[in-house]
Design a protein around this motif. Structure first.
Motif, PDB file in Angstrom:
ATOM      1  N   ILE A 122      -1.660  -1.025  -4.165  1.00  0.00           N
ATOM      2  CA  ILE A 122      -2.743  -0.053  -4.153  1.00  0.00           C
ATOM      3  C   ILE A 122      -2.148   1.296  -3.770  1.00  0.00           C
ATOM      4  CG2 ILE A 122      -4.959   0.639  -3.197  1.00  0.00           C
ATOM      5  CD1 ILE A 122      -5.450  -2.228  -2.362  1.00  0.00           C
ATOM      6  N   LEU A 151      -7.221   6.910  -6.748  1.00  0.00           N
ATOM      7  CA  LEU A 151      -6.567   5.631  -6.459  1.00  0.00           C
ATOM      8  C   LEU A 151      -5.801   5.157  -7.687  1.00  0.00           C
ATOM      9  CD1 LEU A 151      -7.904   2.470  -4.766  1.00  0.00           C
ATOM     10  CD2 LEU A 151      -7.522   2.360  -7.230  1.00  0.00           C
ATOM     11  N   ALA A 209     -11.200   2.933  -2.024  1.00  0.00           N
ATOM     12  CA  ALA A 209     -10.029   2.078  -1.802  1.00  0.00           C
ATOM     13  C   ALA A 209     -10.375   0.892  -0.914  1.00  0.00           C
ATOM     14  CB  ALA A 209      -8.900   2.897  -1.171  1.00  0.00           C
ATOM     15  N   LEU A 269       0.849  -1.187   0.000  1.00  0.00           N
ATOM     16  CA  LEU A 269       0.000   0.000   0.000  1.00  0.00           C
ATOM     17  C   LEU A 269       0.884   1.236   0.000  1.00  0.00           C
ATOM     18  CD1 LEU A 269      -2.688  -0.974   2.684  1.00  0.00           C
ATOM     19  CD2 LEU A 269      -2.607  -1.546   0.258  1.00  0.00           C
ATOM     20  N   LEU A 325      -3.832   1.422  -9.121  1.00  0.00           N
ATOM     21  CA  LEU A 325      -3.734  -0.016  -8.845  1.00  0.00           C
ATOM     22  C   LEU A 325      -2.726  -0.643  -9.788  1.00  0.00           C
ATOM     23  CD1 LEU A 325      -4.966  -2.610  -7.464  1.00  0.00           C
ATOM     24  CD2 LEU A 325      -6.529  -2.712  -9.417  1.00  0.00           C
ATOM     25  N   LEU A 383      -3.132   4.500  -2.418  1.00  0.00           N
ATOM     26  CA  LEU A 383      -4.305   4.954  -1.667  1.00  0.00           C
ATOM     27  C   LEU A 383      -4.593   6.432  -1.938  1.00  0.00           C
ATOM     28  CD1 LEU A 383      -3.465   3.266   1.756  1.00  0.00           C
ATOM     29  CD2 LEU A 383      -5.152   2.493   0.084  1.00  0.00           C
ATOM     30  N   ILE A 400     -12.957  -2.107 -11.461  1.00  0.00           N
ATOM     31  CA  ILE A 400     -13.059  -0.784 -10.843  1.00  0.00           C
ATOM     32  C   ILE A 400     -14.059   0.080 -11.594  1.00  0.00           C
ATOM     33  CG2 ILE A 400     -11.775   1.328 -10.355  1.00  0.00           C
ATOM     34  CD1 ILE A 400      -9.366  -0.367  -9.693  1.00  0.00           C
ATOM     35  N   GLU A 428       0.798  -3.861  -9.861  1.00  0.00           N
ATOM     36  CA  GLU A 428       1.522  -4.937  -9.174  1.00  0.00           C
ATOM     37  C   GLU A 428       3.008  -4.781  -9.462  1.00  0.00           C
ATOM     38  OE1 GLU A 428       3.212  -7.725 -10.565  1.00  0.00           O
ATOM     39  OE2 GLU A 428       2.879  -7.105 -12.656  1.00  0.00           O
ATOM     40  N   VAL A 474     -11.497  -2.053  -3.033  1.00  0.00           N
ATOM     41  CA  VAL A 474     -10.379  -2.721  -3.714  1.00  0.00           C
ATOM     42  C   VAL A 474      -9.550  -3.510  -2.708  1.00  0.00           C
ATOM     43  CG1 VAL A 474      -8.302  -2.355  -5.095  1.00  0.00           C
ATOM     44  CG2 VAL A 474     -10.329  -0.931  -5.491  1.00  0.00           C
ATOM     45  N   LEU A 475      -9.270  -2.902  -1.575  1.00  0.00           N
ATOM     46  CA  LEU A 475      -8.454  -3.565  -0.546  1.00  0.00           C
ATOM     47  C   LEU A 475      -9.124  -4.833  -0.048  1.00  0.00           C
ATOM     48  CD1 LEU A 475      -6.108  -3.664   1.470  1.00  0.00           C
ATOM     49  CD2 LEU A 475      -7.398  -2.071   2.921  1.00  0.00           C
TER      50      LEU A 475
END
Length: 541
Positions: free
Chosen positions: A281, A270, A295, A232, A272, A283, A313, A274, A298-299
């Protein structure tokens, strides 16, 4: 299903559509009318009665609701996360058994609700965060029965579970906070604390914090040292573009940016992605507040092991205007606002003296190789009851031995000789403060089954004035067990003598709902050797 007014003489076996007040008693709607009922109705001066008459192709409401519920959940690994409540008045409720995220096959729900207007399914919103015991959905058969063909069609169409609860699987989080020049330490502390509260509500206790300058190189360095289930990022300055510090650092660190921005307010800013297989994420600034924001959605999904893509989303926009809904819950502490399954305890009365058994103990009679008392205790523990208390007389080691190794509470009643009322009072006094209702069970009822017990739990709903649930025989005679809501605990604790709780029931008829148990399960209690001999003979025959 035929519905309408018929003469009393033609109503045998029909389902009473409207409650009737008779001089001697009140017949509630939904009751299957017996010959005795009809005689009492005629004696009260009624010539006609409104009933529903099942036809050959009909499935009675409770059976239909139970079959549809079983089709929705099915034998799936996620099925153990959903409890199907016993059907009552055509309704079967589905409850979560764990904390997690509810995933619904929305198309399947729409198809089901289009098959037959008599069969309905209502659920929480898709991807709702849920807590253990929370109601997920309810199946309701609106009339007193449904067409067999409709039930079969639902069963055949439902090849996969329609509802699944995914448990929160993430155990660790790396939280990176960036600071801008002149930024107050208090803002960093506030943001970190708000995020920690969110994570704690998801069962995540391992949180590593890193503070980095609000620059791409510093944030890249922080992202490269991630060893957690989730990363995060809470930036000191709001992210306003895909090329801003947060998204740019993610790409520079070898990661992938999946989405920038979301159609949820608050929560627009937000991002998103990887990095090295770890979900990231970015935030929004509103995450510094405990209030619900995009958020969180999604979290919660990522913490439950669900994949979240840009399209997911985009779909959050419907219902995403959060700040305009003042009643919207703030579930960051794990609280639930949906109906929850009540906590129900059982008090198994086993302190009687067996005085009519001529030296034998009726509660230790052998049934299929085990004492009756143990069998009843095990059935209660295998039912939907949350807690079992067994009331024993003092100095009765044989009964205590019969319950050895069972996960229940033994309660000793020093006043057992004074009557059943003292045992009820003793058992209820021992219940935990979070118990919503108690099921009072006699210890000498060998026919009482797990299914009977679950059927007794299903109707309890104080909001609907169903705060006392009484078992009755097929002829309507009151029997046992009886369930009482918490509002009656004080009266139960004041009982004395051998009258039991009959007075409590008699004084509050407006709260009583009767449940007809199978056969004579609600009426058979065996007090003498002759009773036991006759029962065993009938059972073997």
């Amino acid at each position: 299903m035929k519905f309408g007014s018929v003469s009393v003489q033609q109503a045998s076996g029909g389902i009473l559509a409207h409650s009737l007040g008779l001089p001697s008693r009140r017949l509630k709607k939904g009751r299957v009318l017996s010959d005795q009922d009809l005689a009492d109705i005629a004696a009260a001066g009624f010539s006609h009665v409104t009933i529903a008459q099942p036809e050959a192709e009909d499935v009675l409401e409770d059976a239909a609701a139970a079959r549809v519920a079983a089709a929705l959940v099915q034998d799936d690994p996620s099925a153990e996360n959903i409890l199907i409540g016993a059907a009552f008045t055509g309704r079967a409720n589905l409850f979560a058994t764990i904390d997690g995220v509810l995933q619904i096959d929305v198309d399947a729900v729409m198809e089901l609700n289009a098959i037959d207007e008599a069969i309905t399914l209502a659920t929480l919103p898709n991807y709702s965060r849920v807590t253990a015991r929370q109601m997920l959905g309810t199946i309701k058969v609106i009339p007193y029965g449904a067409d067999e063909a409709s039930v079969v069609q639902i069963e055949e169409k439902t090849q996969e579970p329609v509802l699944r609860v995914h448990p929160f699987a993430a155990k660790s989080v790396h939280l990176v906070l960036t600071q801008t020049p002149g930024m107050k330490q208090q803002l960093l502390t506030k943001g970190a604390e708000a995020v920690r509260q969110r994570l704690a509500a998801l069962g995540i206790k391992s949180v590593k914090e890193t503070i980095a300058d609000h620059t791409v190189p510093a944030l890249v360095e922080a992202m490269r040292n991630v060893d957690a289930d989730l990363l995060l990022v809470l930036t000191g300055s709001a992210t306003s573009d895909r090329g801003d510090v947060g998204p740019a650092a993610l790409i520079a660190a070898g990661g992938r940016l999946t989405r920038f921005g979301m159609p949820v307010d608050p929560g627009n800013l937000l991002f998103l992605g990887e990095v090295k297989g770890t979900p990231v994420i970015g935030l929004p600034g509103c995450a510094r507040s405990p209030k619900l924001n995009g958020a969180d959605w999604v979290l919660e999904r990522l913490a439950a092991g669900l994949d979240v893509q840009s399209e997911d989303i985009a779909h959050m926009g419907v219902g995403g205007l959060l700040k305009e809904i003042p009643s919207r819950p703030q579930p960051r502490a794990g609280g639930s606002v949906a109906p929850t399954r009540p906590r129900i305890a059982a008090v198994l009365l086993a302190a009687g003296a067996s005085s009519r058994m001529r030296g034998q103990d009726k509660l230790l009679q052998d049934i299929d190789g085990a004492p009756l008392l143990r069998i009843l205790a095990e059935r209660l523990m295998s039912s939907g009851v949350d807690d079992v208390h067994c009331v024993l007389p003092q100095a009765n080691e044989s009964r205590a031995e019969a319950l050895r190794d069972l996960d229940l509470h033994i309660v000793m009643n020093a006043r057992a000789r004074e009557g059943m009322g003292t045992s009820i009072a003793t058992g209820v006094a021992a219940l935990d403060v979070d118990i919503d209702a108690v099921l009072i069970v006699l210890g000498d009822m060998p026919e009482l089954s797990i299914r009977d017990i679950d059927r007794m739990l299903a109707p309890f709903d104080p909001a609907e004035s169903r705060a006392i649930v009484r078992a009755v025989g097929s002829d309507g005679r009151p029997g046992h067990p009886v369930l009482f809501g918490r509002r009656f605990f004080e009266a139960l604790q004041g009982l004395d003598g051998d009258a039991g709780a009959r007075k409590v029931v008699a004084e509050h008829p407006e709260f009583v709902v009767d449940v007809t148990l199978e056969g004579e399960h609600a009426l058979i209690d065996l007090d003498t050797p002759e009773d036991w001999a006759a029962w065993r003979s009938a059972r073997s025959g």
